[in-house]
Structures are given as structure tokens and as C-alpha cells.
Design a protein around this motif. Structure first.
Motif, PDB file in Angstrom:
ATOM      1  N   ILE A 237      29.629  33.550  48.316  1.00 14.17           N
ATOM      2  CA  ILE A 237      30.257  33.412  46.930  1.00 14.17           C
ATOM      3  C   ILE A 237      30.145  31.864  46.785  1.00 14.17           C
ATOM      4  CG2 ILE A 237      32.366  33.673  45.821  1.00 14.17           C
ATOM      5  CD1 ILE A 237      33.036  36.095  47.491  1.00 14.17           C
TER       6      ILE A 237
ATOM      7  N   LEU B  62      36.531  41.046  48.669  1.00 18.44           N
ATOM      8  CA  LEU B  62      37.542  40.335  49.161  1.00 18.44           C
ATOM      9  C   LEU B  62      38.964  41.141  49.529  1.00 18.44           C
ATOM     10  CD1 LEU B  62      37.407  36.732  48.139  1.00 18.44           C
ATOM     11  CD2 LEU B  62      36.954  37.670  50.053  1.00 18.44           C
ATOM     12  N   LEU B  63      39.175  42.035  48.227  1.00 17.15           N
ATOM     13  CA  LEU B  63      40.418  42.908  48.308  1.00 17.15           C
ATOM     14  C   LEU B  63      40.181  44.009  49.329  1.00 17.15           C
ATOM     15  CD1 LEU B  63      41.222  43.079  44.496  1.00 17.15           C
ATOM     16  CD2 LEU B  63      42.535  42.045  46.245  1.00 17.15           C
TER      17      LEU B  63
ATOM     18  N   TYR C 171      30.041  37.095  35.206  1.00 14.57           N
ATOM     19  CA  TYR C 171      31.090  37.730  35.354  1.00 14.57           C
ATOM     20  C   TYR C 171      31.107  38.909  36.365  1.00 14.57           C
ATOM     21  CZ  TYR C 171      35.390  40.192  33.812  1.00 14.57           C
ATOM     22  OH  TYR C 171      36.610  40.996  34.036  1.00 14.57           O
TER      23      TYR C 171
ATOM     24  N   GLY D 116      32.956  39.899  43.930  1.00 13.07           N
ATOM     25  CA  GLY D 116      33.415  39.245  44.953  1.00 13.07           C
ATOM     26  C   GLY D 116      34.930  39.387  45.190  1.00 13.07           C
ATOM     27  N   VAL D 117      35.548  39.356  44.362  1.00 13.03           N
ATOM     28  CA  VAL D 117      37.010  39.928  44.300  1.00 13.03           C
ATOM     29  C   VAL D 117      37.291  41.082  44.770  1.00 13.03           C
ATOM     30  CG1 VAL D 117      39.135  39.945  42.977  1.00 13.03           C
ATOM     31  CG2 VAL D 117      37.495  37.954  42.350  1.00 13.03           C
ATOM     32  N   ILE D 118      36.326  42.217  44.275  1.00 14.43           N
ATOM     33  CA  ILE D 118      36.702  43.340  44.841  1.00 14.43           C
ATOM     34  C   ILE D 118      36.293  43.471  46.504  1.00 14.43           C
ATOM     35  CG2 ILE D 118      35.615  45.502  44.794  1.00 14.43           C
ATOM     36  CD1 ILE D 118      35.464  45.401  41.789  1.00 14.43           C
TER      37      ILE D 118
ATOM     38  N   MET E 281      31.520  37.653  39.932  1.00 15.87           N
ATOM     39  CA  MET E 281      32.790  37.257  40.324  1.00 15.87           C
ATOM     40  C   MET E 281      33.756  38.346  40.619  1.00 15.87           C
ATOM     41  SD  MET E 281      35.539  34.542  38.433  1.00 15.87           S
ATOM     42  CE  MET E 281      34.211  34.000  37.635  1.00 15.87           C
ATOM     43  N   VAL E 282      33.358  39.251  39.998  1.00 18.45           N
ATOM     44  CA  VAL E 282      34.372  40.532  39.909  1.00 18.45           C
ATOM     45  C   VAL E 282      33.959  41.247  41.276  1.00 18.45           C
ATOM     46  CG1 VAL E 282      34.881  42.863  38.942  1.00 18.45           C
ATOM     47  CG2 VAL E 282      34.623  40.795  37.288  1.00 18.45           C
TER      48      VAL E 282
END
Length: 79
Positions: A70, A13-14, A3, A9-11, A6-7
Motif C-alpha cells: 500500500i 486491512l479490516l 479511490y 486496501g482498507v478492506i 484505497m478502498v
């Protein structure tokens, strides 16, 4: 894939997306403030302004490398 990975990676990309949008806005602002003291831009740069800009190239390369890492982690950890 954990988890946390994934978090993160999303951060990442943002941050990449927000930075790219901010760079576009700053570039537009700078182009609007052109002064009479500016010299003529090289013709090759005028033809391809985004591909000749190292900041945009850095964003593109960083985005591709981030996505590749990722997906690499997603496929190696989940199998």
C-alpha cells in the motif's frame, strides 16, 4: 492512488484485523477446552507461544506485506 485501490486496501486491512481477533478468540476457546488426553507442550513453544504459531506468523507477515504494498503504491502513483 485511485479511490478503488484505497478502498481495497482498507478492506484488506479490516479483514486482516477481524481474522486476527477471531483467531485469538478461537485460541482462547481451545485452551479452555483442554482435555486430559492432551500431551505436554514443548518447552520452547511454551516460552514463545505466539512466535511459534504459524497462523500468527502468517498474519504478521501478510500485514507487513500488505502495508508495504500500500505504501509502495501510494508513493509511486502520487509522485
Amino acid at each position: 492512488m485511485t479511490y478503488l485501490t484505497m478502498v481495497l486496501g482498507v478492506i484488506a486491512l479490516l479483514i486482516l484485523a477481524v481474522s486476527l481477533i477471531y483467531t485469538f478468540k478461537v485460541g482462547k476457546l481451545v485452551s479452555e477446552r483442554k482435555s486430559t488426553y492432551d500431551t505436554q507442550i514443548n518447552e520452547k513453544v511454551q516460552e514463545h507461544p505466539y512466535m511459534r504459531n504459524p497462523i500468527f506468523l502468517a498474519y504478521i507477515i501478510a500485514g507487513i506485506l500488505s502495508l508495504a504494498y500500500i505504501f509502495y503504491l501510494a508513493f509511486t502513483i502520487s509522485w
